[in-house]
Design an enzyme around this catalytic site. Structure first.
Site, PDB file in Angstrom:
ATOM      1  N   CYS A   1      -0.302   5.764  10.284  1.00  0.00           N
ATOM      2  CA  CYS A   1       0.964   5.112  10.618  1.00  0.00           C
ATOM      3  C   CYS A   1       0.756   3.744  11.245  1.00  0.00           C
ATOM      4  O   CYS A   1       0.045   3.597  12.217  1.00  0.00           O
ATOM      5  CB  CYS A   1       1.765   5.966  11.576  1.00  0.00           C
ATOM      6  SG  CYS A   1       2.685   7.202  10.708  1.00  0.00           S
TER       7      CYS A   1
ATOM      8  N   GLU B   1       0.824  -1.200   0.000  1.00  0.00           N
ATOM      9  CA  GLU B   1       0.000   0.000   0.000  1.00  0.00           C
ATOM     10  C   GLU B   1       0.863   1.257   0.000  1.00  0.00           C
ATOM     11  O   GLU B   1       1.989   1.247   0.486  1.00  0.00           O
ATOM     12  CB  GLU B   1      -0.906   0.013   1.241  1.00  0.00           C
ATOM     13  CG  GLU B   1      -1.947  -1.097   1.171  1.00  0.00           C
ATOM     14  CD  GLU B   1      -2.912  -1.079   2.337  1.00  0.00           C
ATOM     15  OE1 GLU B   1      -4.110  -0.927   2.099  1.00  0.00           O
ATOM     16  OE2 GLU B   1      -2.466  -1.212   3.483  1.00  0.00           O
TER      17      GLU B   1
ATOM     18  N   CYS C   1       7.069  -6.903   6.568  1.00  0.00           N
ATOM     19  CA  CYS C   1       8.227  -6.358   7.276  1.00  0.00           C
ATOM     20  C   CYS C   1       8.743  -7.421   8.240  1.00  0.00           C
ATOM     21  O   CYS C   1       7.953  -8.159   8.830  1.00  0.00           O
ATOM     22  CB  CYS C   1       7.842  -5.094   8.049  1.00  0.00           C
ATOM     23  SG  CYS C   1       9.243  -4.266   8.851  1.00  0.00           S
TER      24      CYS C   1
ATOM     25  N   CYS D   1       7.823  -5.294  15.139  1.00  0.00           N
ATOM     26  CA  CYS D   1       7.361  -4.367  16.190  1.00  0.00           C
ATOM     27  C   CYS D   1       5.907  -4.744  16.553  1.00  0.00           C
ATOM     28  O   CYS D   1       5.045  -4.820  15.678  1.00  0.00           O
ATOM     29  CB  CYS D   1       7.434  -2.926  15.708  1.00  0.00           C
ATOM     30  SG  CYS D   1       9.113  -2.445  15.227  1.00  0.00           S
TER      31      CYS D   1
ATOM     32  N   HIS E   1      10.486   5.256  19.987  1.00  0.00           N
ATOM     33  CA  HIS E   1       9.325   4.727  20.737  1.00  0.00           C
ATOM     34  C   HIS E   1       9.584   4.441  22.216  1.00  0.00           C
ATOM     35  O   HIS E   1       8.631   4.160  22.957  1.00  0.00           O
ATOM     36  CB  HIS E   1       8.736   3.485  20.062  1.00  0.00           C
ATOM     37  CG  HIS E   1       8.328   3.709  18.634  1.00  0.00           C
ATOM     38  ND1 HIS E   1       7.513   4.746  18.256  1.00  0.00           N
ATOM     39  CD2 HIS E   1       8.642   3.052  17.480  1.00  0.00           C
ATOM     40  CE1 HIS E   1       7.333   4.710  16.940  1.00  0.00           C
ATOM     41  NE2 HIS E   1       8.012   3.701  16.455  1.00  0.00           N
TER      42      HIS E   1
ATOM     43  N   CYS F   1       3.402   8.406   1.111  1.00  0.00           N
ATOM     44  CA  CYS F   1       4.039   7.452   2.006  1.00  0.00           C
ATOM     45  C   CYS F   1       4.138   6.137   1.242  1.00  0.00           C
ATOM     46  O   CYS F   1       3.112   5.599   0.820  1.00  0.00           O
ATOM     47  CB  CYS F   1       3.135   7.349   3.234  1.00  0.00           C
ATOM     48  SG  CYS F   1       3.718   6.209   4.448  1.00  0.00           S
TER      49      CYS F   1
ATOM     50  N   GLY G   1       7.277  -2.016   5.472  1.00  0.00           N
ATOM     51  CA  GLY G   1       8.659  -2.452   5.322  1.00  0.00           C
ATOM     52  C   GLY G   1       9.683  -1.587   6.026  1.00  0.00           C
ATOM     53  O   GLY G   1       9.399  -0.466   6.448  1.00  0.00           O
TER      54      GLY G   1
ATOM     55  N   CYS H   1       2.746  -2.589  15.423  1.00  0.00           N
ATOM     56  CA  CYS H   1       2.623  -2.231  14.004  1.00  0.00           C
ATOM     57  C   CYS H   1       1.987  -3.391  13.253  1.00  0.00           C
ATOM     58  O   CYS H   1       2.446  -4.533  13.343  1.00  0.00           O
ATOM     59  CB  CYS H   1       3.995  -1.920  13.423  1.00  0.00           C
ATOM     60  SG  CYS H   1       3.976  -1.648  11.632  1.00  0.00           S
TER      61      CYS H   1
HETATM   62  N1  SAH Z   1      10.245   0.433   9.217  1.00  0.00           N
HETATM   63  C1  SAH Z   1      10.270   1.876   9.235  1.00  0.00           C
HETATM   64  C2  SAH Z   1       9.060   2.492   8.544  1.00  0.00           C
HETATM   65  C3  SAH Z   1       7.798   2.005   9.158  1.00  0.00           C
HETATM   66  S1  SAH Z   1       6.333   2.866   9.432  1.00  0.00           S
HETATM   67  C4  SAH Z   1      10.328   2.373  10.658  1.00  0.00           C
HETATM   68  O1  SAH Z   1      10.064   1.600  11.553  1.00  0.00           O
HETATM   69  O2  SAH Z   1      10.667   3.523  10.881  1.00  0.00           O
HETATM   70  C5  SAH Z   1       6.616   4.493   9.877  1.00  0.00           C
HETATM   71  C6  SAH Z   1       6.369   4.850  11.326  1.00  0.00           C
HETATM   72  O3  SAH Z   1       5.096   4.444  11.797  1.00  0.00           O
HETATM   73  C7  SAH Z   1       7.387   4.207  12.256  1.00  0.00           C
HETATM   74  O4  SAH Z   1       7.865   5.184  13.125  1.00  0.00           O
HETATM   75  C8  SAH Z   1       6.563   3.189  12.970  1.00  0.00           C
HETATM   76  O5  SAH Z   1       7.125   2.842  14.211  1.00  0.00           O
HETATM   77  C9  SAH Z   1       5.244   3.918  13.098  1.00  0.00           C
HETATM   78  N2  SAH Z   1       4.129   3.048  13.449  1.00  0.00           N
HETATM   79  C10 SAH Z   1       3.979   1.741  13.143  1.00  0.00           C
HETATM   80  N3  SAH Z   1       2.826   1.273  13.635  1.00  0.00           N
HETATM   81  C11 SAH Z   1       2.222   2.304  14.260  1.00  0.00           C
HETATM   82  C12 SAH Z   1       0.979   2.446  14.952  1.00  0.00           C
HETATM   83  N4  SAH Z   1       0.155   1.433  15.064  1.00  0.00           N
HETATM   84  N5  SAH Z   1       0.689   3.656  15.463  1.00  0.00           N
HETATM   85  C13 SAH Z   1       1.526   4.695  15.319  1.00  0.00           C
HETATM   86  N6  SAH Z   1       2.690   4.633  14.674  1.00  0.00           N
HETATM   87  C14 SAH Z   1       3.047   3.445  14.146  1.00  0.00           C
END
Ligand code: SAH
Length: 398
Positions: free
Chosen positions: A366, A115, A135, A139, A249, A128, A190, A142
């Site tokens: 996000c 996406e 991925c 985490c 985080h 984005c 990713g 996510c």
């Molecule tokens: N792998 C990369 C890009 C991922 S997504 C990274 O981790 O940076 C981009 C951002 O969205 C990251 O900071 C990730 O931690 C955050 N993110 C992922 N899931 C989320 C959620 N459920 N709520 C808020 N932020 C989130």
């Protein structure tokens, strides 16, 4: 501390190397350097400059061979098939925010789904994009991370998402009239630095002027990472000037080991030192991404610890109220906790913004992006499956 920091599901293993797939995406001009593209065209029996003409059409979003009137009619179909194969098929678009946020689900040649999210603001338009299908960074908050890694995207598959967004803006498909794509953030599905070479090729395409790229400004391109320290160092040595975002985080290793499992390889101190070196070399402030999760990482003492760790650094904090994902017990921090967190960071002199979360109602925020087509029946509204991964794209270029 009594906060429940346990992951909502069993922890997943970290996966750094994508599984090897039998069928690679077909070769595409955007995977090649300019010289390689010219050589490929010559090999097909055409003059080298046809590669430049094809590149101009590709980056302008032209896909119909009939519209490529500067190519000889008899050669168009062959050249397009050999050099510009269609790699991304729209499965569906979903819009929110009065059409100014649009999420696109793409199907790749092998059926993999990714996406991207285009967000139009008064003064900019940001897409984005995804760098991997799935991925491997696991985490727990996510949606994409919980789905695991399917494969790396090719450069052309990544670039194609940005080109499609630029074309949609130029064609006036997003309310507000024809406009220009100004920003790209690698915050879709990713871990971009786990697909380093393809992302590096993508950066060239985003930054190169026409006809060989989209001509974006370096500061308008953001690579977001969980903190793969060797790859951050490599990026530092590239001589680029793009924006680096680090998904922190948590300011302490105890909690970060849980929220961003790769912290067990490269800890908070190592990640911040690598980001500092990036800032020293490029002169650019980096972003710290921090998803505020109720009673997990939003305590006042953690704000103070984060503030004291960042006070002397060239860093800006982007707080993202958690976008809850299906099946998780975790929730966003309530507003008073968010305000307190911001106030404490500011008291340490740390520049801080709370990110607006666009597209939440279309799972476009996000961490919410989920390539979930195979789990849904077209035209029938189904409840969200518990295991459905959602990836979220963030408007993190504030
Ligand atoms: N792998 C990369 C890009 C991922 S997504 C990274 O981790 O940076 C981009 C951002 O969205 C990251 O900071 C990730 O931690 C955050 N993110 C992922 N899931 C989320 C959620 N459920 N709520 C808020 N932020 C989130």
């Amino acid at each position: 501390m009594t906060a429940d920091t346990s992951a909502p599901r069993a922890p997943l293993p970290l996966v750094f190397d994508a599984p090897r797939r039998a069928a690679k995406p077909p070769r595409h001009l955007a995977d090649l350097t300019r010289d390689q593209a010219r050589a490929a065209v010559v090999e097909l029996g055409h003059p080298a400059f046809r590669a430049d003409q094809l590149a101009r059409h590709f980056y302008a979003g032209v896909t119909d061979p009939a519209a490529m009137t500067d190519l000889p009619a008899a050669a168009r179909a062959d050249l397009v098939e050999a050099m510009l194969p269609g790699l991304l098929t729209v499965v569906r678009h979903q819009s929110a925010d009065g059409g100014r946020t649009r999420k696109t689900l793409w199907r790749l040649h092998d059926g993999a789904l990714v996406e991207s999210v285009l967000m139009r603001y008064p003064e900019r338009a940001t897409v984005c994009i995804s760098s991997q299908a799935g991925c491997g960074m696991a985490c727990p908050f996510c949606a994409t991370g919980q789905g695991g890694l399917t494969r790396n995207l090719s450069a052309a598959e990544i670039i194609g998402q940005a080109v499609a967004a630029a074309a949609a803006m130029a064609a006036g498909e997003i309310p507000g009239g024809p406009g220009r794509l100004s920003n790209v953030v690698f915050m879709g599905m990713g871990e971009p630095l786990a697909n380093y070479n393809r992302v590096r090729t993508t950066l060239d395409a985003l930054l190169s002027p026409a006809p060989h790229g989209l001509g974006l400004a370096q500061r308008s391109v953001t690579v977001s990472t969980v903190g793969l320290v060797p790859a951050i160092r490599r990026l530092t040595d590239e001589g680029l000037n793009i924006t680096l975002a680090v998904s922190l985080h948590a300011p302490d290793d105890d909690l970060r080991n849980t929220l961003v499992p790769v912290n067990t390889r490269w800890n908070v101190t190592e990640v911040l030192e690598a980001a500092d070196a990036y800032a020293r070399t490029t002169g650019r402030r980096y972003s710290i991404e921090y998803a505020l999760i109720r009673d997990v990482n939003d305590q006042p003492w953690r704000a103070d610890l984060l503030g004291s760790r960042l006070a002397k650094r060239l860093a800006h904090v982007n707080l993202i109220p958690l976008n809850p994902t299906p099946g998780s017990e975790w929730d966003a921090s309530p507003l008073p906790a968010q305000r307190e967190f911001v106030a404490r960071l500011k008291a340490h002199g740390v520049s801080t913004t709370v990110r607006d979360t666009r597209g939440q109602d279309i799972d476009g925020a996000c961490g919410q992006l989920a390539a979930s087509e195979e789990l849904s029946v077209p035209g029938v509204a189904l409840p969200q499956p518990q295991l459905e991964p959602t990836i979220e794209l963030g408007a993190a270029d504030a």
